[in-house]
Write an enzyme that holds these catalytic residues in place. Structure first.
Site, PDB file in Angstrom:
ATOM      1  N   GLY A 134       0.899  -1.379  -0.041  1.00  8.02           N
ATOM      2  CA  GLY A 134       0.138  -0.076   0.270  1.00  8.02           C
ATOM      3  C   GLY A 134       0.381   1.150  -0.113  1.00  8.02           C
ATOM      4  N   ILE A 136       3.709   1.837   2.084  1.00  8.40           N
ATOM      5  CA  ILE A 136       4.671   1.631   2.237  1.00  8.40           C
ATOM      6  C   ILE A 136       5.725   2.125   0.837  1.00  8.40           C
ATOM      7  CG2 ILE A 136       6.447   0.739   3.571  1.00  8.40           C
ATOM      8  CD1 ILE A 136       4.286  -0.948   4.985  1.00  8.40           C
ATOM      9  N   GLY A 187     -15.413  -5.359   5.969  1.00 10.61           N
ATOM     10  CA  GLY A 187     -14.620  -5.424   5.084  1.00 10.61           C
ATOM     11  C   GLY A 187     -13.049  -5.361   4.738  1.00 10.61           C
ATOM     12  N   GLU A 190     -12.174 -10.356   2.367  1.00  8.80           N
ATOM     13  CA  GLU A 190     -13.285 -10.639   0.797  1.00  8.80           C
ATOM     14  C   GLU A 190     -14.485 -11.991   1.214  1.00  8.80           C
ATOM     15  OE1 GLU A 190     -13.870  -9.029  -1.852  1.00  8.80           O
ATOM     16  OE2 GLU A 190     -11.338  -8.192  -1.272  1.00  8.80           O
ATOM     17  N   LYS A 205       2.557 -11.330  -3.673  1.00  2.86           N
ATOM     18  CA  LYS A 205       4.306 -10.097  -3.403  1.00  2.86           C
ATOM     19  C   LYS A 205       5.200  -9.600  -2.863  1.00  2.86           C
ATOM     20  CE  LYS A 205      -0.156  -7.654  -0.904  1.00  2.86           C
ATOM     21  NZ  LYS A 205      -1.462  -7.133  -0.634  1.00  2.86           N
ATOM     22  N   GLY A 302      -6.052   0.799   1.869  1.00  6.05           N
ATOM     23  CA  GLY A 302      -6.864   1.479   1.693  1.00  6.05           C
ATOM     24  C   GLY A 302      -7.530   2.842   0.853  1.00  6.05           C
TER      25      GLY A 302
END
Length: 428
Positions: A134, A136, A187, A190, A205, A302
């Site tokens: 995200g 970072i 949320g 999933e 990742k 986010g």
């Protein structure tokens, strides 16, 4: 100053954040790149849908090809997800000389080498900072910050959903099933959580980070993967009793240019900084031969954290555009891939056994470890009020995967062992 025009594929959570940042921070962004940044066209599934931000309907289209083929668009930002069709869009955009910013970890893990090769051919940028962790800036750090160093280890919590689940299980004593249901309601997980809880998201990742850190082409099948769905409250209780926290860790190690990459639930010593990373936060620990230990921490997902990384990549593309150096900063793996054998892969291990409660059992078990040259750090035998069998808890010193596999296989044939309840890697 002539504006730089951007095409956006997708206007979901991250796409919305990109629009917010580009429009809300226009003065700061323009001062950095020397010209305005304009989102010219946005591909969405439904142009009539009500949205949480105001967007000029004339900029919306339901046809992604309209964005790709737009003659005035310089940069394509892909935040729509998907693999095969999305790959086709990106390759066509590169063929047309457009630069790419994407947050798509699945695409880059599976097809990154092909996309980067096309980008190099066309002298285009492909940046994908938002695909891992995200907000970072770990990818740029690996490429630029460690450019003068030799990375020997990358270890990270790179999936917020699993970290949230394990944190709640540890802090509240809840079961895996209870916390998963809560994470889905909030949320964080999933409806089908398989990719997260079985470690597939983290594996993709880690493939990306290992490729960049070790400068070799790591593919998804090179990553050994185990998820958290089998982790129990009992496992976490024992971990904490021994001074560990349970985390789903991606671990990539290099020794003499031979590498190993895995994703697995791991007991981390409580005094290690990564053990205190809780909730949906991510952290990536990087060890370089020169710099030593470093750790990068922040929001792993986010709207705005991820969009921040996307917009930072847009800025980098435009700066390169102004300097005329697009396509020159891509990291193309140049080292041959050499994977460690099971005899070379070393780790400490936690083993929980349910055994017959009688004399001599512990001696038989320790003899098996000795037979395969596995040294023991600690052994605890104790009764369990809810279990008629005795429990033996063992923590090993570093042992090869090959030796541990032989030990566990031997245990399966030993009559006094009722069950191999748990086996986990130990860090610290």
């Amino acid at each position: 100053m002539k504006p730089v025009k951007v095409g956006l594929l997708g206007l979901g959570t991250v796409g919305t954040g990109v629009v917010r940042i580009v429009e809300g921070n226009q003065e700061d962004l323009s001062s950095q790149v020397g010209s305005p940044i304009v989102i010219e066209k946005i591909a969405v599934k439904n142009t009539e849908k009500d949205r949480v931000i105001a967007v000029d309907r004339a900029k919306l289209t339901e046809d992604p090809w309209e964005v790709i083929r737009h003659p005035d668009i310089d940069v394509i930002v892909e935040v729509m997800g998907g693999i095969d069709q999305t790959k086709a869009y990106i390759l066509e955009a590169l063929e047309r000389g457009k630069h790419i910013v994407t947050a798509n970890k699945d695409l880059m893990a599976l097809h990154g080498s092909e996309i980067l090769a096309k980008a190099q051919e066309k002298q285009c940028d492909v940046f994908y900072e938002a695909s891992v962790a995200g907000g970072i800036p770990i990818i740029r750090t690996l490429i630029e910050g460690f450019s003068s160093d030799r990375i020997t280890r990358i270890m990270g919590i790179v999936n917020g959903t699993t970290n949230y689940i394990l944190t709640k299980m540890s802090q509240e004593g809840a079961s895996y099933e209870e916390v998963l249901a809560e994470a889905q309601a909030l949320g964080y997980a999933e409806t089908d959580p398989t990719s997260d809880v079985e470690g597939l998201d983290a594996a993709r990742k880690m493939a990306i980070l290992s490729t960049l850190g070790f400068r070799t082409n790591v593919e998804l099948q090179d990553v050994t993967v185990r998820g958290i769905s089998s982790v129990t409250r009992e496992d976490i209780t024992y971990a904490r009793r021994l001074g560990y926290e349970m985390k789903l860790l991606g671990i990539a190690d290099r020794q003499d240019d031979e590498i190993t990459i895995s994703v697995q639930p791991t007991m981390v010593r409580q005094n290690h900084p990564i053990a205190s990373v809780n909730g949906v936060f991510n952290a990536v620990y990087v060890h370089g031969e020169a710099v030593g230990e470093t750790m990068f921490y922040g929001a792993g997902a986010g709207e705005l954290p991820t969009a921040t990384s996307v917009v930072a990549d847009i800025v980098a593309v435009i700066k390169n555009l102004k300097l005329g150096v697009n396509g020159l900063k891509a990291i193309v793996p140049y080292k041959p891939k050499r994977l460690q054998s099971d005899e070379q892969i070393l780790s400490k291990n936690f083993i929980l056994l349910h055994v017959d409660d009688k004399a001599g059992v512990l001696a038989q078990i320790t003899q098996i470890f000795a037979e395969y040259e596995v040294s023991l750090a600690s052994v605890v035998q104790q009764p369990n009020e809810t279990n008629p069998d005795a429990e033996i808890i063992i923590v090993t010193h570093n042992a090869s995967k090959a030796s541990m596999d032989k030990v566990l296989k031997h245990f399966e044939s030993l009559n006094v062992i009722r069950r191999i309840k748990s086996v986990y890697r130990v860090e610290g």
